[in-house]
Structure formats: C-alpha cells, structure tokens
Design an enzyme around this catalytic site. Sequence first.
Site, PDB file in Angstrom:
ATOM      1  N   ARG A 258       0.895  -1.273   0.038  1.00  0.00           N
ATOM      2  CA  ARG A 258       0.004   0.222   0.168  1.00  0.00           C
ATOM      3  C   ARG A 258       0.793   1.520  -0.003  1.00  0.00           C
ATOM      4  O   ARG A 258       1.543   1.332   1.055  1.00  0.00           O
ATOM      5  CB  ARG A 258      -0.776   0.231   1.281  1.00  0.00           C
ATOM      6  CG  ARG A 258      -1.839  -1.144   1.294  1.00  0.00           C
ATOM      7  CD  ARG A 258      -2.685  -0.771   2.680  1.00  0.00           C
ATOM      8  NE  ARG A 258      -3.488  -2.249   3.167  1.00  0.00           N
ATOM      9  CZ  ARG A 258      -4.528  -2.586   2.508  1.00  0.00           C
ATOM     10  NH1 ARG A 258      -5.238  -2.310   1.548  1.00  0.00           N
ATOM     11  NH2 ARG A 258      -4.890  -3.623   2.897  1.00  0.00           N
TER      12      ARG A 258
ATOM     13  N   ARG B 177      -6.328  -5.350  -0.516  1.00  0.00           N
ATOM     14  CA  ARG B 177      -7.471  -5.299  -0.490  1.00  0.00           C
ATOM     15  C   ARG B 177      -7.859  -3.731  -0.330  1.00  0.00           C
ATOM     16  O   ARG B 177      -7.485  -3.087   0.519  1.00  0.00           O
ATOM     17  CB  ARG B 177      -8.338  -5.942   0.797  1.00  0.00           C
ATOM     18  CG  ARG B 177      -9.792  -5.751   0.726  1.00  0.00           C
ATOM     19  CD  ARG B 177     -10.306  -6.577   1.975  1.00  0.00           C
ATOM     20  NE  ARG B 177      -9.973  -7.964   1.656  1.00  0.00           N
ATOM     21  CZ  ARG B 177      -9.855  -9.029   2.648  1.00  0.00           C
ATOM     22  NH1 ARG B 177      -9.772  -8.305   3.862  1.00  0.00           N
ATOM     23  NH2 ARG B 177      -9.840 -10.124   2.612  1.00  0.00           N
TER      24      ARG B 177
ATOM     25  N   HIS C  10       3.138  -9.844   1.376  1.00  0.00           N
ATOM     26  CA  HIS C  10       3.133  -8.556   2.558  1.00  0.00           C
ATOM     27  C   HIS C  10       4.365  -8.359   2.891  1.00  0.00           C
ATOM     28  O   HIS C  10       4.211  -7.493   3.713  1.00  0.00           O
ATOM     29  CB  HIS C  10       2.027  -9.231   3.578  1.00  0.00           C
ATOM     30  CG  HIS C  10       1.458  -8.333   4.493  1.00  0.00           C
ATOM     31  ND1 HIS C  10       1.751  -8.397   5.762  1.00  0.00           N
ATOM     32  CD2 HIS C  10       0.728  -7.011   4.261  1.00  0.00           C
ATOM     33  CE1 HIS C  10       0.982  -7.356   6.605  1.00  0.00           C
ATOM     34  NE2 HIS C  10       0.194  -6.659   5.759  1.00  0.00           N
TER      35      HIS C  10
ATOM     36  N   TYR D 259       0.783   5.619  11.929  1.00  0.00           N
ATOM     37  CA  TYR D 259       1.221   4.192  12.583  1.00  0.00           C
ATOM     38  C   TYR D 259       2.346   4.077  12.938  1.00  0.00           C
ATOM     39  O   TYR D 259       3.271   4.840  12.652  1.00  0.00           O
ATOM     40  CB  TYR D 259       1.157   3.277  11.083  1.00  0.00           C
ATOM     41  CG  TYR D 259      -0.268   2.941  10.466  1.00  0.00           C
ATOM     42  CD1 TYR D 259      -1.374   3.844  10.341  1.00  0.00           C
ATOM     43  CD2 TYR D 259      -0.367   2.039   9.454  1.00  0.00           C
ATOM     44  CE1 TYR D 259      -2.486   3.494   9.863  1.00  0.00           C
ATOM     45  CE2 TYR D 259      -1.487   1.833   8.721  1.00  0.00           C
ATOM     46  CZ  TYR D 259      -2.722   2.484   8.917  1.00  0.00           C
ATOM     47  OH  TYR D 259      -3.565   2.356   8.270  1.00  0.00           O
TER      48      TYR D 259
END
Length: 716
Positions: free
Chosen positions: A400, A430, A460, A493
């Site tokens: 992402r 997603r 990932h 984050y």
Amino acid sequence: MPTNPAPSHLKIVPDPVDLGNPKLYINRELSWLQFNARVLEEAEDLTHPLLERVKFLSIFSSNLDEFFMIRISGLREQLSGGVLEAPPDGMTPSEQIAAVRQELMDQLSRFSHCWQNDILPKLELSDIHVLRYSQLQPKQKKLLGRYFSREIFPTLTPLAFDPAHPFPHISNLSFNLAVVAKDPERGECFARVKIPTTFPRLLRIPNEDMVTESEQLGLTELAANNFVWLEEVVAANIGLLFPGLKIMAAHPFRITRDADFEIEEDEAADLLESIEEQIDQRHFGSVVRLEIDQSTPDSIRDVLVRNLSLAPYQVYTQDLPLGLSSLMELTRIERPDLKFPPFLPATPELLQKSESLFSTIRRDDVLLYHPYDNFMPVVDFLREAAKDPNVLTIKQTLYRVGSKSPIVDALMEARENGKQVAVLFELKARFDEENNIEWAKKLEAEGVHVVYGVLGLKTHAKMCLVVRRDEDGLRRYVHLGTGNYNPVTSRIYTDLSFFTCQPAVGADVSDLFNALTGYSRKDSYSKLLVAPRLMREQLLERINREIDRHKTNQDGYIVFKMNALADKACIQALYRASQTGVKIDLQVRGVCGLRPGVPGVSDNITVTSIVGRFLEHARIYYFRNGGQEEVFLGSADLMPRNLDRRVEIMFPVESPRLREMVLHDLLNIYLKDNVKVRRLLPDGGYERLKPKKHETPLDAQEWMVNCRGKGTVDKA
C-alpha cells in the site's frame, strides 16, 4: 505485568486439560468487535481533544463498514455454502452472525449517545454546528434552496420502480433517498435518488446574520463552521425532481455489499485485467446490511427488504444520520485547540550527518521507530540509490503506497538513470487495488520490471534491496520494515524500519526476491523467518525451546507485540508454555483468540491492548532464550492468513545496541503503560487499567512523543 486470575466461578476446562477445547478460544469476530469497542471508548474519552474524539467516531464507523463487507459477508457465504468446519471456538456461522448483531446493538446505542448527547453539544459550545435541516432558520433554508437548484439538482437522477421500471441497482455504501410521491392519476409511486459523492457530506452553511437577499455566494466560500447533512438538503428540495407530484416521504437508506472477492489466479490469463474486472464487481456483490432511519415507515422498509432479498437481521435502524465515517470531514477544520498537539518526528543523530546513507549503514545497522522517528530516511535511501552512479540494482516490494508516492517516484527516477529496477507490486492489497494498478502501469511504462504478486499468495513482506558497487566490491544494502512504504500512514501508524548491509541478511533477501520474481523451491534462509513455508514451524521451535529452558532453569520469558493472534497452533504452543511456567506478555492491538488467566492453562499469560492517538502496527517477537536474547521484527501477525496464505518475513535484530533499544525503549515502555492500556479478561472482555496509588501514570504513546520524537509543533 501482573497476571489476571480467572474468576473463581469460571470453570472453563476439565482436568486434565484438552487444549483443543473450544471454550479455550475467543471467537475471532467477537474479538474484533471488542477491538472496535475500544476505538469507541477513545471517542468517549473526555481527556481527548474534541475533534480527536470525532475522529475516533469516524474510525469506528469506517471499521464497521469494512467488517460487514469482509467478515460478515464471509460468514454468510459459509452459511449459504453449508460450511461445516468450525473455528477453534466452535461457533457456527449462524451463531456468530447472531452474536455479532447482539453485541452491535449495544455498541451502536453507545455510539448514538456519544455523538448526540456528548460530542454534538460540545461542538456547539466550540462554535462548530452540525445541524439537522429542521433546525435551520428560514433564510438559511432559502440560501440552501438556491444552492441546491444551482449546484446539486443538475447532478441528481431519480430512478422509478414500477412494473415498467425494474428495481434500481444500489451501489455499495452509497447514500440514497427512498422517495414516495403521489401522482394524481397513478397514485403512489416509489423512486430511488442517489446522493452524489461530488459534494461534501456535510455542507457548510452561513449564519443567519450573513444571509441577505442579494448574496449569491457558493457554500464552499463561506468560512463559518455551520454544517448540514447533504441528504437532508436533497430531501427537503426533492419536489423539484418530481414536478406535478406530491412528495409523501423521502427517507435515507444505505446498503453494504460483499466486497471480498477471490481471483482464480490459475485460470486468469492476465492477473491485472482480472483484478480490474473484480474491482468493478464490488458494486454488485450480495447485500449484507441495510441501514435505515428509524422514522422510515414499514411500507418503504418492506419494499427495500423484499427487493434486496434481505432477512430481518440484516436491517439496522438508526436514530442518527447514516454512515458516520463522514464525520472525518470535521477534522479538517482549522481548530488546533481541539486537536492533539502536533509534533515533529526526530531524525536520529547518526542520520543527521551530511554523509551518504550507504556510509552510515556500512558502519552499523540503523533502526527507526515511526512516527516518532522520521520516515524520510526511508525515502532518502531510495532517492540516493536512484542517483548514485555506483548503484546497479534496486528491488522492492510494494503493498500500500497511497495516491502520491515519493517511493514510486524514486523508483522511476532510478530506471531513468539506467538502474535495473524490479518491483513486486501486490495487486491484491484489499481496497488499494485501483491505486496499485495505476502505479504498476506507470512503473511498467518507465521500463521497470513489475511482478504482480505470487500465484495463490499475497506478498505482504516489506523489503527493499539495493545492490551497490563499493570500493571493496559489490554490497547489498537492505531496508526491512513492519509497515508499508507510505509516508502518509507513517505519521499515524507505529512501525519499525531497519537498515543493514549484513551479508547474510542481504543474501537472504536476494534469494527471496529471486523466489518471488522467478522460479525457486528455496524454503530455508540463514537469518529470515519466511512464510508461508517455515515461519510457523520456526516460531513454534522457539516457543518449545523456551519451554525446555524453563523446565531446568525457571527463566522462560516471551513477549509478543502484534496486531492479531488467531492461529490455533501458536495459541496452543503458548498455552503449553504457560502450563510449564514460562511468563508470557502479549500485547495484541486487535483480534485475540487466546484466553489469558485460565487456571491450569494460561495462568502465566497476560494480554493487553493499546488503542490511542497512533495505530499500533509494529510486530515484535522476543524470546529470552536463557540470556541469549532473540528479537524478531516483521510484517506478520500470528494469523492463519499470514502464516499460510501470505509471503511474510520476520528479521532478527542482532546488534546488541539496537536489541537493547527495542527491549528497553519500546517493549518495556509499552508493558508499563497504565493509562491507555486495556487488559483482556478470561471471559473475552477487556478492562481499562488505571495507575495505582504508588504508580506514576505512564501513557506509552505520549512517552514516545516526548522522549523519542521532539515533542514540538510540526510547522511543516
């Protein structure tokens, strides 16, 4: 941290203990709802600035939308497909759906009370007015009517529903009005009007004393913080769409559709094209939820339920505006007094020198903790590699990256400068598929070698490999992380970034890239733990090693910090370790399927969770190992999807200095938090801890801001 004993009346398992007993496991969906309840608690927290509380309400609502699109839709598919395989807790799909609804009723009631009875009145006192249309003054309604006629009306399309017109398609998460109009000849007619997304959900309106007959200002030009819901403005003026008819009713509704698609990759000739097609299908997935206003009459409700093929339990009735993730629009108001004080991320001293980043990394490994440490060194690492004539090759995984990406810009610049650039772009991330497809096409247009993930798996892992010709020969420089290559999310984050040029790590990363972009059966690595093949096995080996060590030396200790824990094999291994006497501290932000504090099973396990200003996203796995301490960081949570269906990595922190930083300055602080932390109880509920009389209050995130970050206002 002290363990929490189970209540004396709680007899969960028989003796001897069967670690397969479903009562030992917390249901994943209910655990997730507990996480979202902790987000709601942050909105209810009176110590937070007001607009930050609004933000948490928005996040709660947005989380819930995704929960229905993915998790509830998945349960319904299991139900319709007759799936018999139960999760570790043993609940059937129908039992889970019923339990979810029961839990949600309480949470939605709390949400409504928090917004309408607490936050909304306080916004009023702060001169921020979110009004219902019925509260507006006549002059305000008149101005809005002019604005509606000029700006909104041309964008609306009423869709009739009668024998000549089929029931219109309702797209996922769209806002709609169900309109009943009376025709002099035909009687009552039903129509749907979709609320356009080209306008803010909260329309800004003027104060009454700003309104004059001669004013022709657009609403977006007005500075006052007065807002009204867009759908209510449309409903109040809906008669313009139905001239000659009498409007009997106009009520808002919203549906949520199944958005979890699966690609049959082995049958897809072109993965990119297949994913593009599936993205379009999200608007046509089966309906899993209908939200309506409580004033909606049964006649309209029945029309919607019947034509959307819904069961009664799929209908959620609310006494406040629908889809309140839109409250995030309020956080854009320039009111610093109602927000967290901004701070300037720090740049470690060793990175403040003017020398090359490659020179710095050659001297020693570098570890950054975002957002308290600046993310820019990660961007600078790629920018420097793109310009450096001695850099030959750059390889990168991207999951992402956001709509604007200096990372992708640097990769394209590197290709323009003649570097060999290979990017593994995970198209199946997603809800980021469209962004990733666009970036992948741009990279390919620049001549970058782009690989669209791995057949049957999501990639990932967060890795960047730079091959550089140094004076003493070729050297691999590596960046590994726990979070995405996204400068925007790096500010909200918490994630770790690791730079190294250790030959063994570089060789592992190089081998893994070769396996991802080509053909390879390599499944053993010198330093990295890699999923899907061996990561679970290697973690279980370390847990078992701690068990064996404790049997002889009584010093076993494990600390895991992660987003989620749901893998049955890992949970059972932790139970066995606890039964042996190994002390285990788990900090799990979200889903946790393990029950701590169960007599004879998990007496030595504590589970805590922190939900705060920043999203806890870093994964840290610590094993005491009799003083030969091991610390692994990585992208993986202990979930079946991470360990079995994703390419994931965990990497060791072997530098004594950096390992001490992780243990002392990170884990130690988080485990001592007594302000924001919640402790998981054996029954699956959470309790918020408070400082004891002799304890100094410690908010781990606030400590990080003040001690790791600069704790100063970011004026950039």
